[in-house]
Design an enzyme around this catalytic site. Structure first.
Site, PDB file in Angstrom:
ATOM      1  N   ASP A 124       0.848  -1.183   0.000  1.00  0.00           N
ATOM      2  CA  ASP A 124       0.000   0.000   0.000  1.00  0.00           C
ATOM      3  C   ASP A 124       0.891   1.242   0.000  1.00  0.00           C
ATOM      4  O   ASP A 124       1.801   1.354   0.822  1.00  0.00           O
ATOM      5  CB  ASP A 124      -0.897  -0.015   1.240  1.00  0.00           C
ATOM      6  CG  ASP A 124      -2.126   0.852   1.040  1.00  0.00           C
ATOM      7  OD1 ASP A 124      -2.447   1.194  -0.114  1.00  0.00           O
ATOM      8  OD2 ASP A 124      -2.790   1.173   2.045  1.00  0.00           O
ATOM      9  N   GLU A 181      -9.198   3.844  -2.266  1.00  0.00           N
ATOM     10  CA  GLU A 181      -7.936   3.692  -2.989  1.00  0.00           C
ATOM     11  C   GLU A 181      -8.161   3.024  -4.342  1.00  0.00           C
ATOM     12  O   GLU A 181      -9.199   2.413  -4.595  1.00  0.00           O
ATOM     13  CB  GLU A 181      -6.960   2.825  -2.172  1.00  0.00           C
ATOM     14  CG  GLU A 181      -6.741   3.320  -0.755  1.00  0.00           C
ATOM     15  CD  GLU A 181      -5.517   2.702  -0.092  1.00  0.00           C
ATOM     16  OE1 GLU A 181      -4.756   1.988  -0.775  1.00  0.00           O
ATOM     17  OE2 GLU A 181      -5.329   2.945   1.115  1.00  0.00           O
ATOM     18  N   ARG A 184      -8.121   3.707  13.314  1.00  0.00           N
ATOM     19  CA  ARG A 184      -7.170   4.807  13.561  1.00  0.00           C
ATOM     20  C   ARG A 184      -6.605   4.801  14.966  1.00  0.00           C
ATOM     21  O   ARG A 184      -5.464   5.223  15.190  1.00  0.00           O
ATOM     22  CB  ARG A 184      -7.856   6.154  13.304  1.00  0.00           C
ATOM     23  CG  ARG A 184      -8.410   6.319  11.916  1.00  0.00           C
ATOM     24  CD  ARG A 184      -7.321   6.302  10.870  1.00  0.00           C
ATOM     25  NE  ARG A 184      -7.871   6.459   9.530  1.00  0.00           N
ATOM     26  CZ  ARG A 184      -7.169   6.321   8.414  1.00  0.00           C
ATOM     27  NH1 ARG A 184      -5.888   6.000   8.470  1.00  0.00           N
ATOM     28  NH2 ARG A 184      -7.736   6.471   7.247  1.00  0.00           N
ATOM     29  N   GLU A 232     -10.136  12.393   7.528  1.00  0.00           N
ATOM     30  CA  GLU A 232      -9.948  13.684   6.875  1.00  0.00           C
ATOM     31  C   GLU A 232     -11.274  14.427   6.731  1.00  0.00           C
ATOM     32  O   GLU A 232     -11.346  15.631   6.962  1.00  0.00           O
ATOM     33  CB  GLU A 232      -9.323  13.487   5.497  1.00  0.00           C
ATOM     34  CG  GLU A 232      -7.888  13.016   5.540  1.00  0.00           C
ATOM     35  CD  GLU A 232      -7.425  12.593   4.149  1.00  0.00           C
ATOM     36  OE1 GLU A 232      -6.845  13.430   3.443  1.00  0.00           O
ATOM     37  OE2 GLU A 232      -7.667  11.426   3.774  1.00  0.00           O
ATOM     38  N   GLU A 285     -10.448   3.825   3.655  1.00  0.00           N
ATOM     39  CA  GLU A 285      -9.536   4.547   2.777  1.00  0.00           C
ATOM     40  C   GLU A 285      -9.922   4.189   1.352  1.00  0.00           C
ATOM     41  O   GLU A 285      -9.855   3.017   0.958  1.00  0.00           O
ATOM     42  CB  GLU A 285      -8.064   4.188   3.066  1.00  0.00           C
ATOM     43  CG  GLU A 285      -7.635   4.606   4.461  1.00  0.00           C
ATOM     44  CD  GLU A 285      -6.120   4.724   4.649  1.00  0.00           C
ATOM     45  OE1 GLU A 285      -5.373   3.963   4.009  1.00  0.00           O
ATOM     46  OE2 GLU A 285      -5.700   5.590   5.451  1.00  0.00           O
ATOM     47  N   HIS A 337      -3.649  13.815   1.086  1.00  0.00           N
ATOM     48  CA  HIS A 337      -3.870  12.860   2.174  1.00  0.00           C
ATOM     49  C   HIS A 337      -2.683  12.843   3.140  1.00  0.00           C
ATOM     50  O   HIS A 337      -2.855  12.915   4.360  1.00  0.00           O
ATOM     51  CB  HIS A 337      -4.121  11.464   1.608  1.00  0.00           C
ATOM     52  CG  HIS A 337      -4.208  10.397   2.656  1.00  0.00           C
ATOM     53  ND1 HIS A 337      -5.276  10.288   3.522  1.00  0.00           N
ATOM     54  CD2 HIS A 337      -3.350   9.392   2.995  1.00  0.00           C
ATOM     55  CE1 HIS A 337      -5.081   9.271   4.340  1.00  0.00           C
ATOM     56  NE2 HIS A 337      -3.918   8.714   4.044  1.00  0.00           N
ATOM     57  N   ASP A 397      -9.222   0.204   2.028  1.00  0.00           N
ATOM     58  CA  ASP A 397      -8.245  -0.209   3.032  1.00  0.00           C
ATOM     59  C   ASP A 397      -8.770   0.207   4.410  1.00  0.00           C
ATOM     60  O   ASP A 397      -8.357   1.222   4.968  1.00  0.00           O
ATOM     61  CB  ASP A 397      -6.907   0.472   2.719  1.00  0.00           C
ATOM     62  CG  ASP A 397      -5.812   0.006   3.655  1.00  0.00           C
ATOM     63  OD1 ASP A 397      -5.855  -1.152   4.100  1.00  0.00           O
ATOM     64  OD2 ASP A 397      -4.915   0.814   3.947  1.00  0.00           O
ATOM     65  N   LYS A 433      -4.610  -2.100  10.262  1.00  0.00           N
ATOM     66  CA  LYS A 433      -4.964  -2.299   8.856  1.00  0.00           C
ATOM     67  C   LYS A 433      -5.214  -3.764   8.506  1.00  0.00           C
ATOM     68  O   LYS A 433      -5.954  -4.054   7.576  1.00  0.00           O
ATOM     69  CB  LYS A 433      -3.804  -1.833   7.965  1.00  0.00           C
ATOM     70  CG  LYS A 433      -3.358  -0.409   8.173  1.00  0.00           C
ATOM     71  CD  LYS A 433      -4.254   0.559   7.433  1.00  0.00           C
ATOM     72  CE  LYS A 433      -3.592   1.933   7.328  1.00  0.00           C
ATOM     73  NZ  LYS A 433      -4.360   2.799   6.421  1.00  0.00           N
ATOM     74  N   THR A 474      -8.988  -5.822   4.043  1.00  0.00           N
ATOM     75  CA  THR A 474      -8.855  -4.881   2.931  1.00  0.00           C
ATOM     76  C   THR A 474      -9.779  -5.413   1.836  1.00  0.00           C
ATOM     77  O   THR A 474      -9.638  -6.565   1.430  1.00  0.00           O
ATOM     78  CB  THR A 474      -7.406  -4.852   2.407  1.00  0.00           C
ATOM     79  OG1 THR A 474      -6.521  -4.578   3.502  1.00  0.00           O
ATOM     80  CG2 THR A 474      -7.224  -3.791   1.336  1.00  0.00           C
ATOM     81  N   GLN A 510      -4.012   1.998  15.120  1.00  0.00           N
ATOM     82  CA  GLN A 510      -2.881   2.417  14.281  1.00  0.00           C
ATOM     83  C   GLN A 510      -2.012   3.475  14.977  1.00  0.00           C
ATOM     84  O   GLN A 510      -0.777   3.395  14.959  1.00  0.00           O
ATOM     85  CB  GLN A 510      -3.442   2.967  12.967  1.00  0.00           C
ATOM     86  CG  GLN A 510      -2.404   3.419  11.956  1.00  0.00           C
ATOM     87  CD  GLN A 510      -3.045   4.072  10.711  1.00  0.00           C
ATOM     88  OE1 GLN A 510      -4.265   4.036  10.528  1.00  0.00           O
ATOM     89  NE2 GLN A 510      -2.220   4.646   9.865  1.00  0.00           N
TER      90      GLN A 510
END
Lengths: 402, 402
Positions: free
Chosen positions: A112, A187, A223, A344, A185, A119, A219, A239, A243, A226
């Protein structure tokens, strides 16, 4: 758009200019490879009489290499556009609503990246407020890391909220329990068809020799887990629980009209990262949370191209294998409503989204469904569809912190 | 030690108390599974008449599960100790010097931990001299990350010096070229036999249900590439060019006498990391550089046990697959001459080793050969051997920085 004798709605993005590959199971049959045309799936083993497609994964076909990918695509277009083939081919078409869709390929390694400047800057501002948002290496190389290949799952797989350790900055010691900051996420993923030898870097110009096609990736990210675990070796359990990838892999050949240059890169990339032809892609993503569009991330603004990511990933001699998947990292734009993660979009939970019905939402709640879709320009001025990668959050099964 | 009718040198560590598994090719034949006994390899497909062993990888046997692993081991011991089987079994024995040795298993996912307090502290002192050597999370959880499964190679594979970007702290901008800080990491690897379901954590007590055995790992590391790339997502190209594993996988059952408690853990680990029985292992490693012993790292001092690492890796619901490999991270002890990497042994190149012939050595030179071996206590007071993982450095093939 070329015309096909299969009934297709031009605006839906699944005409003969697209023809994405997936693995499907007709009622009562084992999974096999097909291409989507309109709201049907063409059984390739039946239509082409080639046993490489009578498999539960694209990998054997991916291994055949670029020349064969091209031949097969040309032949499928011929079968679907030339009315004279209709009688023979029609029995190999299955209505989409009557088949199961599966993981399209067997993932070898999963990498990844972190290729969106917006970002990376946004996360820098949130996690390291006292320093420059971008770390010093970011504009010199596509930052990336390896993820867990064994937990890459097909679209539709329920996502259990993970449990783990987390420690908020003010807390004395860590606690254990279900993640309270479960995120997405949005992606774009690149699927390697042709492998490479150990010790042999793959330059940007060889991108299309190795990469077969493009899919969508969610993904999922915890948080809180992480943030506590990630120093100094990077994201791990935050993570690795899941996925998700979309059921359709759009071949690179379908994306000729989507190719664009990356934004200006300053400093100039080193030689091994320099593209001779542009491999940025003008994909338009859309993120839906419980059926409501919450973001429209533009892929065209990504700083690093997929050809540059591939060149970087192999410059140390690391080999590629059929089925390797590498993803772009979260796609986030500058404009409001174009960021590809909830952290975000809600600025780490401080600015909740307002969902319809007046529900505020920061991170994901149990029962939430997230769907990420995308389209790209087609050669005739229309659009090509990627379909969607979806997942619904299930409640955690761990005991809360003791 | 039980006696076998096969000629073995007791001190060499490959008697019937060991019986490690590997993949070998007798002259002119395809690779297949065998166990090592003395200086011979027993062809298991021939000796047991089971086709699961007539494969180029241990994985099909690993999938059969713990009960079967035990049965097979008991049967092999019977065949090799009871003289009455000699006539039938002897033709299935191949002299070690006449066979090729291969990658013993197909790696699914590869995870690397960081479980030595000495190693993590030493690297902290070198890379972050102004802060506490251990980061705040280190004693709460086994820090780890995913590595590249596709570049795990068998012992003996030549290791090409990788090229890449690096920037020393004083330099203005990064340069490209061959790594000038090529290093080793002496590690112990754990091979997963029985997988687990997504969403189902594996507690420490189930360690031996899932993990089949133990091998040696050399996690080659380019320190200059790693230092520039690793923030914020962890090591990537500094590690992904190659990771070597030993040809023999020692089954957990052979390590009963090697089990020890981990050092005292403070703070007390969370419930999900608490062991009901000790899974620390008293392995003694030895690192040779060009035939000269440069370090003797003791595995018994590792802070986190392999059962704790497994529990951590799955606590978020991540599933296991047959062939998953997870490694301990560099094994380093407190005493002089017990560190498992050159960056520690030479304190980041400032205190060169003196090789015989008066050659100083900081990091690896082209042509250097590294061999990591290990032994463990056997039940009768003797030792069990792990063999060795070796590799020789080849010159880089990239152009120097332009």
């Amino acid at each position: 758009m070329s015309t096909t004798w299969v009934p297709v709605v031009a605006e839906a993005g699944f005409g003969v200019d697209n023809l994405p590959y997936g693995v499907f199971s007709p009622q009562g049959q084992a999974p096999r490879v097909g291409v989507r045309i309109g709201d049907h799936v063409l059984d390739l083993a039946d239509a082409l009489g080639d046993e490489v497609f009578a498999r539960p994964s694209l990998n054997p076909f991916l291994e055949t290499g670029r020349a064969r990918w091209s031949e097969v695509r040309a032949r499928i277009r011929e079968l679907l556009t030339d009315e004279s083939h209709r009688q023979v081919v029609e029995p190999a078409l299955h209505p989409l609503e009557r088949v199961g869709l599966h993981m399209p390929f067997a993932v070898a390694d999963f990498v990844d990246f972190y290729a969106s400047e917006e970002h990376a800057s946004n996360l820098g501002r949130m996690f390291r407020p006292d320093t420059e948002p971008l770390l010093p290496n970011w504009k010199h190389l596509p930052v990336g890391y390896h993820g867990r290949a064994g937990t890459v799952v097909p679209s539709g797989t329920p996502i259990a909220r993970p449990c783990g350790q987390r420690k908020a900055p003010g807390e004395e010691s860590p606690t254990f329990g279900p993640s309270t900051k479960l995120d997405i996420e949005a992606e774009v993923g690149f699927v390697v068809g042709t492998g490479s030898r150990l010790g042999q870097p793959v330059p940007p110009k060889d991108f299309a020799e190795h990469v077969f096609g493009v899919c969508l990736v969610n993904d999922w990210s915890a948080r809180d887990i992480q943030a506590w675990e990630y120093v100094p070796l990077g994201p791990f359990l935050g993570k690795s629980f899941a996925t998700s990838v979309s059921p359709w892999v759009v071949p690179l050949e379908a994306l000729a009209a989507a190719r664009v240059a990356t934004p200006a890169q300053d400093p100039e990339p080193m030689d091994y990262l320099t593209e001779s032809e542009p491999w940025g892609l003008d994909l338009q993503l859309e993120v839906e949370l419980n059926g409501q569009v919450v973001s429209r991330p533009p892929y065209a603004g990504m700083y690093w191209s997929p050809a540059q990511m591939l060149a970087h990933m192999t410059v140390n001699g690391a080999s590629l294998r059929t089925g390797d998947l590498y993803a772009s990292g979260t796609v986030s734009g500058e404009a409001a409503g174009t960021r590809g993660s909830l952290i975000e979009l809600t600025w780490n939970g401080t600015e909740p989204l307002q969902l319809s019905g007046g529900q505020p939402r920061t991170f994901l709640a149990d029962g939430d469904t997230v769907s990420i879709s995308a389209t790209a320009p087609a050669e005739d001025g229309g659009r090509i569809g990627f379909g969607a990668v979806t997942g619904t959050i299930r409640a955690a099964e761990c005991e809360p912190a003791g």
